[in-house]
Scaffold this active site. Structure first.
Site, mmCIF file in Angstrom:
data_model
loop_
_atom_site.group_PDB
_atom_site.id
_atom_site.type_symbol
_atom_site.label_atom_id
_atom_site.label_comp_id
_atom_site.label_asym_id
_atom_site.label_seq_id
_atom_site.Cartn_x
_atom_site.Cartn_y
_atom_site.Cartn_z
ATOM 1 N N LYS A 141 4.854 -21.707 17.990
ATOM 2 C CA LYS A 141 6.022 -22.310 18.620
ATOM 3 C C LYS A 141 5.960 -23.833 18.519
ATOM 4 C CE LYS A 141 7.227 -20.504 22.647
ATOM 5 N NZ LYS A 141 8.587 -19.919 22.713
ATOM 6 N N GLY A 161 -8.603 12.643 -4.748
ATOM 7 C CA GLY A 161 -7.860 13.453 -3.793
ATOM 8 C C GLY A 161 -8.206 12.916 -2.415
ATOM 9 N N THR A 162 -7.531 11.840 -2.051
ATOM 10 C CA THR A 162 -7.968 11.145 -0.834
ATOM 11 C C THR A 162 -7.623 11.906 0.444
ATOM 12 O OG1 THR A 162 -5.974 9.798 -1.008
ATOM 13 C CG2 THR A 162 -8.021 8.855 -1.829
ATOM 14 N N ASN A 163 -6.728 12.894 0.367
ATOM 15 C CA ASN A 163 -6.502 13.726 1.556
ATOM 16 C C ASN A 163 -7.781 14.456 1.923
ATOM 17 O OD1 ASN A 163 -3.871 12.988 1.402
ATOM 18 N ND2 ASN A 163 -3.059 15.012 0.915
ATOM 19 N N ASP A 164 -8.282 15.216 0.967
ATOM 20 C CA ASP A 164 -9.480 15.991 1.256
ATOM 21 C C ASP A 164 -10.695 15.082 1.411
ATOM 22 O OD1 ASP A 164 -8.021 18.226 1.245
ATOM 23 O OD2 ASP A 164 -9.006 19.214 -0.436
ATOM 24 N N ARG A 204 -3.247 20.387 -11.943
ATOM 25 C CA ARG A 204 -4.437 20.874 -11.237
ATOM 26 C C ARG A 204 -4.493 22.391 -11.297
ATOM 27 N NH1 ARG A 204 -4.940 19.690 -4.941
ATOM 28 N NH2 ARG A 204 -3.332 21.301 -4.852
ATOM 29 N N CYS A 211 -4.149 10.844 -6.368
ATOM 30 C CA CYS A 211 -3.034 11.702 -6.073
ATOM 31 C C CYS A 211 -3.115 11.994 -4.586
ATOM 32 C CB CYS A 211 -3.091 12.997 -6.881
ATOM 33 S SG CYS A 211 -4.621 13.888 -6.709
ATOM 34 N N ARG A 250 5.392 -23.542 28.201
ATOM 35 C CA ARG A 250 5.307 -22.240 27.524
ATOM 36 C C ARG A 250 3.989 -22.128 26.778
ATOM 37 N NH1 ARG A 250 10.653 -24.063 26.205
ATOM 38 N NH2 ARG A 250 12.252 -22.686 27.060
ATOM 39 N N HIS A 270 0.991 20.819 5.984
ATOM 40 C CA HIS A 270 1.684 21.467 4.881
ATOM 41 C C HIS A 270 3.170 21.119 4.895
ATOM 42 C CE1 HIS A 270 3.888 24.867 3.025
ATOM 43 N NE2 HIS A 270 2.954 24.722 2.101
ATOM 44 N N ARG A 283 12.287 -19.305 14.449
ATOM 45 C CA ARG A 283 11.229 -18.497 13.834
ATOM 46 C C ARG A 283 11.881 -17.581 12.815
ATOM 47 N NH1 ARG A 283 10.016 -14.799 19.221
ATOM 48 N NH2 ARG A 283 12.111 -13.929 19.366
ATOM 49 N N ARG A 320 0.741 20.817 -8.557
ATOM 50 C CA ARG A 320 -0.038 21.843 -7.829
ATOM 51 C C ARG A 320 0.429 23.191 -8.341
ATOM 52 N NH1 ARG A 320 1.611 18.161 -3.748
ATOM 53 N NH2 ARG A 320 -0.103 17.093 -2.721
ATOM 54 N N SER A 379 -9.170 11.769 -10.608
ATOM 55 C CA SER A 379 -8.043 11.524 -9.727
ATOM 56 C C SER A 379 -8.584 11.694 -8.314
ATOM 57 C CB SER A 379 -6.932 12.529 -10.016
ATOM 58 O OG SER A 379 -5.889 12.341 -9.103
ATOM 59 N N GLY A 388 1.536 -10.256 26.221
ATOM 60 C CA GLY A 388 0.473 -10.202 27.226
ATOM 61 C C GLY A 388 0.148 -11.565 27.780
ATOM 62 N N TYR A 398 -3.419 4.098 -11.713
ATOM 63 C CA TYR A 398 -2.149 4.568 -11.150
ATOM 64 C C TYR A 398 -2.356 5.192 -9.783
ATOM 65 C CZ TYR A 398 -3.585 9.321 -12.336
ATOM 66 O OH TYR A 398 -4.270 10.495 -12.394
ATOM 67 N N MET A 403 1.032 -15.526 29.169
ATOM 68 C CA MET A 403 2.012 -16.122 30.058
ATOM 69 C C MET A 403 3.225 -16.564 29.268
ATOM 70 S SD MET A 403 1.820 -19.342 32.531
ATOM 71 C CE MET A 403 2.915 -20.249 31.448
ATOM 72 N N GLU A 423 -12.773 14.699 -4.579
ATOM 73 C CA GLU A 423 -12.217 14.956 -3.243
ATOM 74 C C GLU A 423 -13.245 15.430 -2.242
ATOM 75 O OE1 GLU A 423 -9.213 18.042 -3.396
ATOM 76 O OE2 GLU A 423 -10.072 18.889 -5.205
#
Lengths: 939, 939
Positions: free
Chosen positions: A61, A828-831, A680, A893, A132, A502, A384, A624, A826, A141, A913, A143, A807
């Protein structure tokens, strides 16, 4: 959405931390700050010491006030006490540097001179100030604001005299005591009070005098004077001390309250959450009061330099005549559109338009300003960067490039990647939503708006859709068996499961609207009834879901498709005439120019593939194959295969599946027109393909002509305690190599077929769930053998490669061994997330909320990649993989490929990629371009 | 057992690989071996070129033959063609070095001279030779033996004349053609033949001449002569060529067959499995034939220099008069104990005893020898280290130290750690087992032998035990609800689950006999019937299980406890008189002297703790507090806690649990007498504590006075898709901090209580399943706060630490962060294996067999730690943990702590301790000592 923003801010904050921390280390030790010649106070006004670059020292500010003053905007004079004083304050037992008082006195003197007033004046116009807080970044949070500081029993009389407005003067004094008493002196409601003490006094007085609750503005000067008296008594009773009368004591007290609030609980929690170090400290801004409430020639307003909702280049905001800034936002009176100021105060409006222009030219971004007009004179109180919708961000950025305010790279950065899907999603009309009744909130899992009749099972959903109904498939959770129902539905709503469940995964891939894990929903499949609290909805009732916010509404709300989607997928000619589409195309063109990281798509069908290519995907990163088994009669052949008790039986069933798969692959290759496709091999546990209800099992028994007991036994045999860690992935085809063989054959025969038609096919065969090189060796040998057989039989030369999904942690840790065989990885960052964190994405519902609340996780690790843990495995695998095979192709993937923070991570670790669901492709492209531009700029 | 041995051998083999490989690299390039002056042939006999150290060049058999010759033992002369010739053979298109023939001729000449015979003699006694393969380590799959080589139509006549025994001569010739035809010429059964071709000829001849199948020894010289004729015709028909008559051609053919067999499928698979490089090659041993079948003064035998079954220092073996070596092992005639040779051939016996003494003195280990006595003259044909039982290994090692043959460190190494539990387990009498009927085979999960009546549920098992019955708890799988039944049972038998299943884990901890995963068993809980194939066993029928082999027998077999266990746990005085006990104590004393790695135990009760200390544990490495919740009425309070819908409700229930836990901990601290105890806070998913059948749920509803629907709903809410990756570990107490608080209070109040009685308590509080530092921070803060509260309230100073289990990959990868808070790490390698490999230990049954068969896994990773994958995470965590906190205490809990290969890994990576179930403590101590000694020797 909230969690993504959070994550993004956290990352930004962390970055911001590192650099200053390093600089600080190089500086002289902090104690030096205590020296007398240190400048603690920076004035702004006619003479200004600071500027916008001094955010760290002056806070956001303060720096912007200084900058506005520097460029000649009418800012009420004032000064900023630097953040170094805050640091000093805490390093030295809550005391101030010796020279602070004299520096403040000098600064106040400048203000007095400029305003022609005097701090604490008992004669003539007194200088009143606003105090201020202002940290580097705006921080909830802390003043907020104390107005009218400098008033006491004497100066209020002077103010009365100078303004000839006793009601105004006593109102100011009353408000000051209330704010100061609350914030600085801590006169606040105790645990047993149900009303703020000062408000209690007002309420009591009103009833006492008027016998009812009247509005504040009807109080007279005398009433205000009486309230001042009662407020002072209240302060005395509550604090044991009288209200401070010395303006300097008031000022020091207010500054102390600002610094004190830096260490209050809420501020500390916030800092912890966003990784802001306590050493930053806050600044204190002291500014001369100006008054919008002195009569009909005064007023206050807030405005954006352009429309933050739709991006139009028009001055946008509101104002109130004879009012202070807080009145505009408080909602007691309805403000007027800022354009109307032209009629009420034409001079001020003209001035304001000049300010608007100057601000944009100077800050080169859309500004969000506060202003006050005091007796015809305009004052700017704050500026701002303005918050904006995705649509506005797009238009702002494109327009500003045209206006040569920014270059195209900056324009790319100005579009928040995580909001881009807002542009692509169908949307409810806001007015309709306001009228609708929200009954539940789930996780926003597939953006957009959808309305339809609820159906609780796939079959009935398909039938309803065939009858021409709009359908919302509504389930406790979905499984591959629901696929046809999901296709038929406008949207998907589930009571359980997270953003990587899913339902969410498939919905995103299809571009379906989806709200999942709406825990308030109780679904009774037998009675076909959905219960939320006391409300019941039966099959066929309308619900509406907003997959961008997670809201679930009762009844029907109309939704319209986005022009951009329409243009990309259907009606290009019409869309090309719209500015939104043109802008989108321009933005994506720039992205393409900037990017290094490619974006592929997860797609299982030619239709999905076409969509993704329209969105700019340069290939398929994940097909898949198992999804294909659920269509039509194929599932019967699949089930026959699973139920077979001999190699011959399995081969017979697989033979039936082969032509289906071949046809699917050929369709995909044709849609790709020479782009690569990572395919896959079969991955999910086999039990997912078998029916689980007795009824369905009986049906299947009849269809296949076998005993139902056989099916039941096989289902029981395939039951697993932790299917995620069980018999799936390449483990299936290690046990039943004939599956891999059939799938490889289907892929290569399809490739041969389309190549003969002159279309290049580039399959990349991916073996799932590899943890041991030997697994890959065994499977790869089958693939190569089949490829050779097909080449010989069909007389073609195939272009293909074989690689694996990384994975499980062991795959990443032994990537050097695996890369001896794998031509690509590749991730498999989920698993990988599930195994690295030991958290099943389907089972985190019970504690993920608590984990985010406790700040253990800053974001859902299934939505945004855990860079510290999972990221380490990815980096290890990249390093080891490249060591063995320098040109190994690396990609990701899985759903993280569509998350901007994760995409940037992928760019930074050097992947080739990312792959994500078709409708996330634009988001990923934008994020990838931003990562490249940021990297370039960091150099 | 097999898999462990396998793993051990694999490790040994790998070690063996590395060193020679390095040496080889330093040597001159291989082509040098083709030079003329290279020695390819090493003679043995009166003049011997090689010795026992030349294993790599001469193979194991060749080196030992040379060594025996060197120390003056009567070895028939011969020579070894070196392994370098094998390498040359494959490097040079299956040809031999030029000088080989001349070197062999020289060697044959030496043999002729020594034997007084001539190779291919047509006059006088011909020199016949045996040709055998012999790699560095004995290797199945390779060519075995060709006897009587050198015979042809001429020399058989010479042999007849020289021995005056035509039947003998033609029998030799017939056998030679059969062996040579089979092995060298490849005359073997085709895919459609169900009998070996040569055997077919014999059978046909017998029926033709005698009209029935007569024994071979009843065939006359003429019969043999006829068979020779027919055999030669057979060879001609099958190979298109006549049987080779030139002895040199025969010899070169046999050597070629040996070398060829080095690359046959079986040998290659074996090498791959044990990591033996192809470059090693095999040697060929050519040795003069001696004949034990020339009459009543001849014979053959096999013997051990000491008793390999019980370890007694007595000559142990068997012999047959007038027989060749193969007859002794073929089982057609029953051999006589070797001691009886004293009566039959006293001179030879005396000579043999001298050989025995000489061999042990020279090889310093018990030898397994083959000998032949030809007309009163003793010949030694082979010696190698004898295989032995664990009991024998113990006695051998202790006795040999007494005899000063070996030192104590060698003695420690001579006891295979993975067999030590054989010494501690109750055992069936071998004679009884032979009479019993084996009905199934499962996994050997808890060593020992147990017999009892089968019961299919815990409650009925407990009742039966109370009636005084011996019980076998027999279930599809076990869960914590079965705990009381397991305690009541003699042994546990399950149809599902691996060696790390709940049943196996708990059984080992309790020291119960256990066979798990016996897949042939079909259990019908409702009908209380166990079906195996067509056999049915009902509740109360007797079964017997051998937890060391995995065998399941019908009916009752008596079992007796081991003296060692009896001595350590019950009856020390009596046991001290037995030699077995004394020897065991001596061995463990040596282990203690050698070891660096400490051994702790996993124990949940004072009784288990006492046992473990008796076995030499120096503390508890893992107390699973949840096991305590299943005893008596506690489970009700636990369930009440889980079902509570408010903090108050949970606190009320926890208050009931507190005194139980405190009492348990106090008991454990008292048993430990100042040794440390790592106590893990609540870990398993809550649903494990709730009843799952409707009946039990109704019972519980009545007990707690709540609706059964509430219980059903809670069970449904707690259902998880992958409980292993769900709401468990510290996630529970992050959500419900009051659980951690209660447990900490119980621990510290118990500590205060025993400390007041003058017993030191050293709790190490372990937070489970930590993946994020913040999780540990939150939990640690609770523990410290409670500790302080207890200290103040009880007026004591507690000695304790707080640490974590590293059991998810993220924990290992961020160990540097976690170590900022953790005072110790305990590796939970069970869960770490599950997450690192992405394999649930309960669900590997469907593919683990295939994985071992395909050599993807060399051992069950839940039995022996996966050093490449999981080991990498352990090493990373150690390195990172120590970087932050150099003195961090590091250990491993979980079942790998009792596996010798894993224990050695833990020693090598520098852990401070391993922890395992009480009955595995001796195994771990022995393995730890061996690791230390091996490390010392490697330096």
């Amino acid at each position: 959405m909230a969690s993504k923003k959070t994550a993004k801010r956290a990352t930004a904050a962390k970055k911001a931390v590192r650099k200053p921390a390093k600089k600080a280390a190089k500086k002289a030790p902090r104690k030096a700050a205590a020296k007398k010649n240190v400048k603690y106070v920076y004035s702004f006004g006619q003479k200004t010491d600071g500027d916008a670059t001094m955010r760290n020292l002056l806070g956001g500010k303060g720096a912007n006030l200084a900058e506005m003053a520097n460029i000649g905007l009418p800012v009420p004079p004032g000064f900023t006490v630097t953040t170094e004083v805050c640091t000093y304050f805490y390093d030295n037992g809550r005391t101030y540097p010796e020279s602070l008082q004299s520096q403040m006195e000098t600064a106040i003197a400048k203000m007095e001179k400029e305003m022609g007033t005097k701090f604490g004046a008992t004669d003539g116009m007194p200088l009143l100030v606003a105090v201020r807080s202002g940290a580097r970044d705006s921080m909830p949070g802390m003043m907020d604001t104390i107005l009218n500081l400098g008033l006491n029993d004497d100066s209020v009389e002077a103010l009365t005299k100078a303004t000839d407005n006793p009601r105004f003067a006593w109102d100011c004094y009353r408000r000051f005591i209330q704010m100061y008493g609350d914030v600085v002196l801590g006169v606040q409601a105790g645990p047993d009070e149900d009303i703020e003490p000062f408000e209690g006094v007002i309420e009591g007085f009103k009833h006492e005098k008027y016998g009812k609750d009247v509005i504040d503005s009807s109080l007279t000067a005398e009433d205000q004077q009486e309230l001042v008296k009662r407020f002072k008594e209240l302060v005395k009773v509550r604090t044991g001390k009288g209200f401070p009368t010395d303006p300097w004591e008031q000022l020091r007290g207010a500054a102390g309250a600002v610094f004190g609030s830096w260490m209050n609980d809420r501020a500390m929690v916030y800092r912890q959450k966003y990784g802001i170090p306590a050493e930053w400290g806050t600044a204190v801004n002291v500014q001369a009061m100006v008054f919008g409430n002195t009569g009909e020639t005064s007023g206050s307003g807030v405005a954006f330099t352009r429309n933050p909702a739709n991006g139009e280049n028009e001055f946008y905001g509101e104002f109130l005549v004879n009012a202070q800034g807080e009145d505009v936002v408080a909602g007691v009176r309805t403000p007027n559109p800022v354009a109307e100021l032209q009629e009420v105060m034409p001079k001020s409006y003209k001035e304001l338009l000049q300010v608007r222009k100057k601000l944009e030219k100077h800050f080169k971004d859309v500004q969000d300003v506060e202003f006050t007009i005091q007796e015809g004179k305009l004052y700017m109180l704050q500026t701002r960067n303005g918050k904006r919708t995705a649509a506005a961000a797009l238009k702002f950025s494109i327009d500003m490039v045209k206006e040569r305010l920014i270059n195209w790279e900056t324009a790319v950065l100005r579009n928040p990647a995580d909001q881009l899907d807002q542009l692509l999603a169908p949307i409810f009309d806001l007015a309709d939503v306001k009228k609708a009744k929200q009954i539940a909130t789930g996780l926003p899992a597939g953006p957009g708006a959808a309305s339809g009749k609820i159906y609780f099972n796939a079959e009935r959903a398909v039938d309803a859709e065939a009858r021409g109904e709009k359908v919302l498939l509504t389930r406790v959770e979905t499984s591959p068996e629901d696929l046809r129902g999901m296709i038929a539905a406008e949207g998907i709503l589930t009571a359980r499961g997270g953003v990587s469940s899913h339902a969410a995964l498939v919905a995103r891939q299809m571009g379906k609207v989806c709200v999942c894990g709406a825990a308030e929903l109780q679904i009774d499949y037998d009675k076909k009834i959905l219960t939320v609290g006391k409300q019941k909805f039966k099959e066929g009732d309308y619900l509406s879901i907003d997959g961008t916010s997670g809201a679930v509404y009762a009844g029907e709300i109309k939704a319209a498709p986005s022009e951009i989607i329409d243009g990309l997928l259907n009606n290009k000619k019409a869309a090309q005439k719209t500015e939104k589409y043109q802008n989108y195309v321009k933005l994506m063109g720039w992205c393409e120019k900037a990017t290094r990281l490619q974006v592929r798509t997860n797609a299982d069908t030619p239709a999905q593939t076409k969509n993704a290519i329209a969105f700019g995907a340069v290939g398929i990163g994940l097909t898949r194959t198992e999804h294909m088994f659920f269509e039509g009669d194929r599932i019967d052949a699949m089930r026959q295969m699973i139920l077979a008790d001999s190699l011959e039986g399995r081969q017979k069933a697989l033979k039936k599946l082969l032509p289906y798969q071949r046809k699917d692959f050929a369709g995909i290759f044709r849609s790709l027109k020479g782009l690569p496709a990572t395919i896959r091999l079969l991955d999910p546990p086999l039990h997912e393909f078998l029916p689980h209800t007795k009824e369905q099992q009986m049906d299947l028994a009849r269809t296949l002509g076998i005993k139902v007991e056989t099916i039941m036994q096989r289902v029981a045999d395939l039951h697993e305690f932790n299917p995620m860690l069980g018999f799936r992935g390449c483990r299936l085809a290690i046990s039943y190599p004939e599956i891999a063989e059939m799938q490889a054959r289907a892929i290569f025969e399809a490739a041969a077929q389309v190549e003969k038609k002159g279309i290049k096919a580039r399959p990349e065969v991916m073996i799932p769930l590899v943890g041991f090189k030997k697994e890959l060796d065994i499977q790869t040998a089958i693939v190569h053998r089949v490829a050779k057989e097909v080449e010989e039989k069909k007389g073609v030369k195939l272009t293909y490669s074989v690689g694996t999904m990384i994975e499980v942690p062991r795959g990443a840790l032994t990537a050097d061994e695996i890369a001896e065989t794998a031509q690509f990885f590749s991730f498999g960052t989920n698993d990988l997330t599930q195994t690295c964190l030991g958290m099943s994405r389907d089972d985190t519902g019970s504690f993920l909320g608590k984990y985010q609340e406790e700040e253990i996780l800053s974001a859902n690790p299934f939505a945004s990649i855990d860079q510290t843990g999972v990221g380490q495995l990815v980096e290890t695998a990249i390093e080891k993989g490249r060591k063995t095979r320098p040109d190994i192709k690396l990609g990701i993937c899985g759903e993280h490929g569509g998350d901007p923070a994760s995409v940037k991570f992928c760019h930074n670790v050097g992947l080739a990629y990312v792959s994500c669901s078709p409708f996330r492709v634009p988001v990923a492209r934008l994020a990838a371009a931003q990562a490249a531009i940021e990297e370039k700029r960091a150099k």
